[in-house]
Design a protein around this motif. Structure first.
Motif, PDB file in Angstrom:
ATOM      1  N   VAL A   1      -0.082   8.648   4.667  1.00  0.00           N
ATOM      2  CA  VAL A   1      -0.800   7.596   5.453  1.00  0.00           C
ATOM      3  C   VAL A   1      -0.124   6.316   5.188  1.00  0.00           C
ATOM      4  O   VAL A   1      -0.111   5.794   3.820  1.00  0.00           O
ATOM      5  CB  VAL A   1      -2.496   7.643   5.273  1.00  0.00           C
ATOM      6  CG1 VAL A   1      -3.109   6.551   6.034  1.00  0.00           C
ATOM      7  CG2 VAL A   1      -2.840   8.815   5.568  1.00  0.00           C
ATOM      8  N   LEU A   2      -0.026   5.406   5.972  1.00  0.00           N
ATOM      9  CA  LEU A   2       0.687   4.314   5.975  1.00  0.00           C
ATOM     10  C   LEU A   2      -0.213   3.170   6.228  1.00  0.00           C
ATOM     11  O   LEU A   2      -0.837   3.227   7.500  1.00  0.00           O
ATOM     12  CB  LEU A   2       2.155   4.015   6.714  1.00  0.00           C
ATOM     13  CG  LEU A   2       2.673   2.782   6.505  1.00  0.00           C
ATOM     14  CD1 LEU A   2       3.450   2.513   5.283  1.00  0.00           C
ATOM     15  CD2 LEU A   2       3.963   2.722   7.393  1.00  0.00           C
ATOM     16  N   LYS A   3      -0.734   2.411   5.352  1.00  0.00           N
ATOM     17  CA  LYS A   3      -1.468   1.125   5.734  1.00  0.00           C
ATOM     18  C   LYS A   3      -1.048  -0.040   6.099  1.00  0.00           C
ATOM     19  O   LYS A   3      -0.123  -0.530   5.574  1.00  0.00           O
ATOM     20  CB  LYS A   3      -2.461   0.916   4.735  1.00  0.00           C
ATOM     21  CG  LYS A   3      -3.619   0.128   4.924  1.00  0.00           C
ATOM     22  CD  LYS A   3      -4.705   0.073   3.997  1.00  0.00           C
ATOM     23  CE  LYS A   3      -5.733  -0.731   3.957  1.00  0.00           C
ATOM     24  NZ  LYS A   3      -6.934  -1.107   2.867  1.00  0.00           N
ATOM     25  N   SER A   4      -0.930  -0.494   7.384  1.00  0.00           N
ATOM     26  CA  SER A   4      -0.630  -1.534   8.137  1.00  0.00           C
ATOM     27  C   SER A   4      -1.361  -2.790   7.672  1.00  0.00           C
ATOM     28  O   SER A   4      -0.578  -3.925   7.292  1.00  0.00           O
ATOM     29  CB  SER A   4      -0.182  -1.489   9.674  1.00  0.00           C
ATOM     30  OG  SER A   4       0.675  -0.464   9.695  1.00  0.00           O
ATOM     31  N   ASN A   5      -2.513  -2.725   7.968  1.00  0.00           N
ATOM     32  CA  ASN A   5      -3.515  -3.541   7.573  1.00  0.00           C
ATOM     33  C   ASN A   5      -4.868  -3.164   7.352  1.00  0.00           C
ATOM     34  O   ASN A   5      -5.000  -1.935   7.327  1.00  0.00           O
ATOM     35  CB  ASN A   5      -3.605  -4.946   8.726  1.00  0.00           C
ATOM     36  CG  ASN A   5      -3.956  -4.532  10.006  1.00  0.00           C
ATOM     37  OD1 ASN A   5      -4.838  -3.652  10.050  1.00  0.00           O
ATOM     38  ND2 ASN A   5      -3.395  -4.991  10.987  1.00  0.00           N
TER      39      ASN A   5
END
Length: 166
Positions: A61-65
């Motif tokens: 999972v990539l957290k952008s904000n």
């Protein structure tokens, strides 16, 4: 008394060995990942197939904000652009943290392959509010633009996804 001290030393020895083993397993796992994968939350090997030509090797999972996340799927190295472009992906995320009225979060995607650090990935961006844990994620593929005719052509499930740093 002298036996209890000996037992204490033996127990301490076993616990110290297990901790070192966990550290070396983590280091070994990280050595097989590129820097992009290391930056992801809850990255793991999954090795599951949508179909024989469409394999998911890793998930993270990539957290952008604070509320925008991307489900990241590392694909098999020999997958073709046409294979990905001919399918859309539907995603259902289940979490006990959702409101009582909402059973799951769902969204459809028309992904494209992104090549990052020598790997082939698809990134599926979704807004997720007030959830730190996903019980399970169900992803399924269908013919792009024609779900009713094709139905689900392949399904994968990923369990226990943490949306924050450990």
């Amino acid at each position: 008394m002298k036996y209890s001290f000996t037992y204490f030393l033996i127990v301490m020895f076993f616990f110290s060995c297990k901790d070192g083993n966990k550290t070396s397993q983590k280091n070994k796992k990280e050595s097989t990942m590129n820097s992009f994968e290391i930056s992801l939350l809850d990255v793991r090997d999954v090795n599951v197939d949508f179909n024989p030509n469409y394999r998911i090797k890793k998930f993270g999972v990539l957290k952008s904000n604070d509320s925008v996340y991307s489900y990241v799927f590392r694909l098999n190295d020999d997958i073709t652009k046409q294979e990905v472009l001919s399918h859309s992906i539907g995603v259902k995320a289940y979490s006990y943290e959702l409101n009582k009225d909402v059973e799951f979060i769902n969204k459809g995607f028309s992904p494209e392959i992104e090549e990052i650090e020598g790997g082939k990935y698809i990134l599926l961006e979704q807004k997720i509010l007030n959830i730190k844990y996903i019980d399970s994620l169900e992803a399924f593929i269908f013919s792009r633009g024609n779900y009713k005719a094709s139905g689900k052509l392949g399904t994968i499930k990923i369990f226990d996804i943490l949306l924050e740093d450990e």
